[in-house]
Design an enzyme around this catalytic site. Sequence first.
Site, short mmCIF file in Angstrom:
data_model
loop_
_atom_site.label_atom_id
_atom_site.label_comp_id
_atom_site.label_asym_id
_atom_site.label_seq_id
_atom_site.Cartn_x
_atom_site.Cartn_y
_atom_site.Cartn_z
N GLY A 1 -4.38 7.08 -3.38
CA GLY A 1 -5.34 5.98 -3.44
C GLY A 1 -6.58 6.26 -2.60
O GLY A 1 -7.72 6.00 -3.04
N THR A 2 -6.38 6.78 -1.41
CA THR A 2 -7.51 7.02 -0.52
C THR A 2 -8.49 8.01 -1.15
O THR A 2 -9.70 7.79 -1.15
CB THR A 2 -7.00 7.56 0.84
OG1 THR A 2 -6.11 6.59 1.39
CG2 THR A 2 -8.15 7.81 1.79
N SER B 1 -2.28 4.84 -7.13
CA SER B 1 -1.55 5.73 -6.22
C SER B 1 -0.06 5.67 -6.53
O SER B 1 0.51 4.58 -6.62
CB SER B 1 -1.80 5.27 -4.78
OG SER B 1 -0.97 5.99 -3.90
N GLY B 2 0.56 6.84 -6.68
CA GLY B 2 1.95 6.91 -7.12
C GLY B 2 2.95 6.17 -6.24
O GLY B 2 3.81 5.45 -6.74
N HIS B 3 2.81 6.32 -4.92
CA HIS B 3 3.87 5.81 -4.05
C HIS B 3 3.89 4.29 -3.91
O HIS B 3 4.80 3.73 -3.31
CB HIS B 3 3.82 6.48 -2.67
CG HIS B 3 2.71 6.02 -1.77
ND1 HIS B 3 2.93 5.15 -0.73
CD2 HIS B 3 1.39 6.29 -1.75
CE1 HIS B 3 1.78 4.94 -0.10
NE2 HIS B 3 0.84 5.63 -0.70
N CYS C 1 -2.66 0.09 8.02
CA CYS C 1 -3.78 0.74 8.70
C CYS C 1 -4.27 -0.08 9.87
O CYS C 1 -4.88 0.43 10.80
CB CYS C 1 -4.92 0.94 7.73
SG CYS C 1 -4.35 1.49 6.14
N THR D 1 -5.30 23.57 -6.32
CA THR D 1 -4.11 23.79 -7.14
C THR D 1 -3.38 22.46 -7.33
O THR D 1 -3.18 21.71 -6.37
CB THR D 1 -3.18 24.83 -6.48
OG1 THR D 1 -3.92 26.05 -6.36
CG2 THR D 1 -1.92 25.06 -7.30
N GLN E 1 -2.79 -1.74 -5.70
CA GLN E 1 -1.75 -2.77 -5.58
C GLN E 1 -1.47 -3.47 -6.90
O GLN E 1 -0.49 -4.21 -7.01
CB GLN E 1 -2.12 -3.81 -4.53
CG GLN E 1 -2.02 -3.31 -3.10
CD GLN E 1 -0.60 -2.92 -2.69
OE1 GLN E 1 0.40 -3.33 -3.30
NE2 GLN E 1 -0.51 -2.10 -1.66
N ASN F 1 -4.03 -5.94 -0.95
CA ASN F 1 -2.77 -5.44 -0.41
C ASN F 1 -2.16 -6.35 0.65
O ASN F 1 -0.95 -6.37 0.84
CB ASN F 1 -2.97 -4.03 0.17
CG ASN F 1 -4.21 -3.92 1.03
OD1 ASN F 1 -5.32 -4.21 0.57
ND2 ASN F 1 -4.04 -3.54 2.27
C1 LIG Z 1 -2.15 1.89 -0.13
C2 LIG Z 1 -3.49 1.52 -0.62
C3 LIG Z 1 -4.52 2.47 -0.69
C4 LIG Z 1 -4.32 3.88 -0.19
O1 LIG Z 1 -3.49 4.63 -1.03
P1 LIG Z 1 -2.80 5.97 -0.47
O2 LIG Z 1 -2.19 6.57 -1.67
O3 LIG Z 1 -1.80 5.54 0.54
O4 LIG Z 1 -3.90 6.81 0.10
C5 LIG Z 1 -5.73 2.08 -1.18
N1 LIG Z 1 -5.95 0.81 -1.59
C6 LIG Z 1 -4.99 -0.12 -1.55
C7 LIG Z 1 -5.29 -1.49 -2.04
C8 LIG Z 1 -3.74 0.20 -1.06
O5 LIG Z 1 -2.80 -0.76 -1.00
#
Ligand SMILES: *Cc1c(COP(=O)(O)O)cnc(C)c1O
Length: 392
Positions: free
Chosen positions: A72-73, A200-202, A328, A238, A180, A152
């Site tokens: 996400g970042t 973002s996958g996680h 954060c 890569t 989110q 979030n």
């Molecule tokens: C967690 C989050 C991110 C960052 O994603 P990462 O994959 O952890 O870098 C960005 N935006 C929102 C709204 C998030 O909740």
Amino acid sequence: MKKIIYLDNNATTRIDKRVLQSMLPYLEEYYANPSGIYYFAQEVKKEIEKAREKVAKFLNATPFEIIFTSGGTESDNFAIKGIAFANREKGKHIITSSIEHHAVLNTLKYLEKQGFEITFLPVDKYGIVDIDALKESIRKDTILISIMYANNEIGTIEPIKEIGEIARNNNVYFHTDAVQAAGKIKIDVKELNVDLLSISGHKFYGPKGIGALFIRKGVKIEPVLHGGHHERNQRAGTENVAGIIGLGRACEIAEEDLKNTEIKNKKKKLKDKLEKGILEKIPEVIVNGHPEKRIDNTLNICIKYIEGESILIQLDFEGICASSGSACTSGSLEPSHVLLALGLPHEIAHGSLRFSLSKYTEEEEIDKVLEVLPGAVQKLRNLSPFWKEKKI
Ligand SMILES: *Cc1c(COP(=O)(O)O)cnc(C)c1O
């Protein structure tokens, strides 16, 4: 290890076993660098393209419009810096909200130092962006609007479709951080009128360190990472092959899960039970975020007269993982910028606590929280001079 009750799923989620299974061959057997010209590499490359198709389908985009990133970042950085640097001839004005994730806020603060002008829009008490202020803030030199899909910390869902229309009518690019939203509400980039969208996958049962940026065809953007010719020259490095395969599978599963009313109802029911239980058992609690326009796994509350952090420690003793805001912000003494933007005074914002549920959350876990939390709050309140005087 003691049984963990994990209610911090907006920070990250447990990987779905099916996602993990899909990844394993690409960490072991199929280890070729996909840039190779031999068959062994081409096989891997083919699987990357299949995963791209899955991500595209999940967002109602075309595979051509999906670029894999490290999360996400990076997707937020890429979208914002990429548009800013590619379009600075047109203008240097960017609009955002005051409740964005730090991946967006701090990227924009960096651009501010580089000579860009940023407007941070106010939100109402539920965290909804002020649409009139948005319309008024658009100028001739505005190049980008970046507003998150779902917040979030408080879970509020922004009127993305409406904002997208405004952006389009004014010929301004529109990016949304949908990290989110993904897996929690349907995402359709065509319907939403967005030009760029981060996932973002996680955050939805995929692996950490992989994400994607949707970039609508025709959008003028500069790469942020320079190097080899990966990802059609848009993002060098890569490929995180196993991560990409896992992200593709996570998107597939999320699409199925979103249609599964059983999963949806269970999560909502447990969140409602937690919310109702807390309000019944603990006096002087405020629920943050929009009452309806909210992702249904998120409960953010302010417990008056105590510090969120001290409650977290008490919960931690019982193996309960929650958050006092965003991951954060924890560790800093300032209350959450999101809660302050809602208009909450510092004293109340300090008492914030966020529970975020997942599809794996069980009723016993919610019951345990409802059993532990009231006593922990009372214990801390008994030590607080403000509680006795009820000064706030
Ligand atoms: C967690 C989050 C991110 C960052 O994603 P990462 O994959 O952890 O870098 C960005 N935006 C929102 C709204 C998030 O909740």
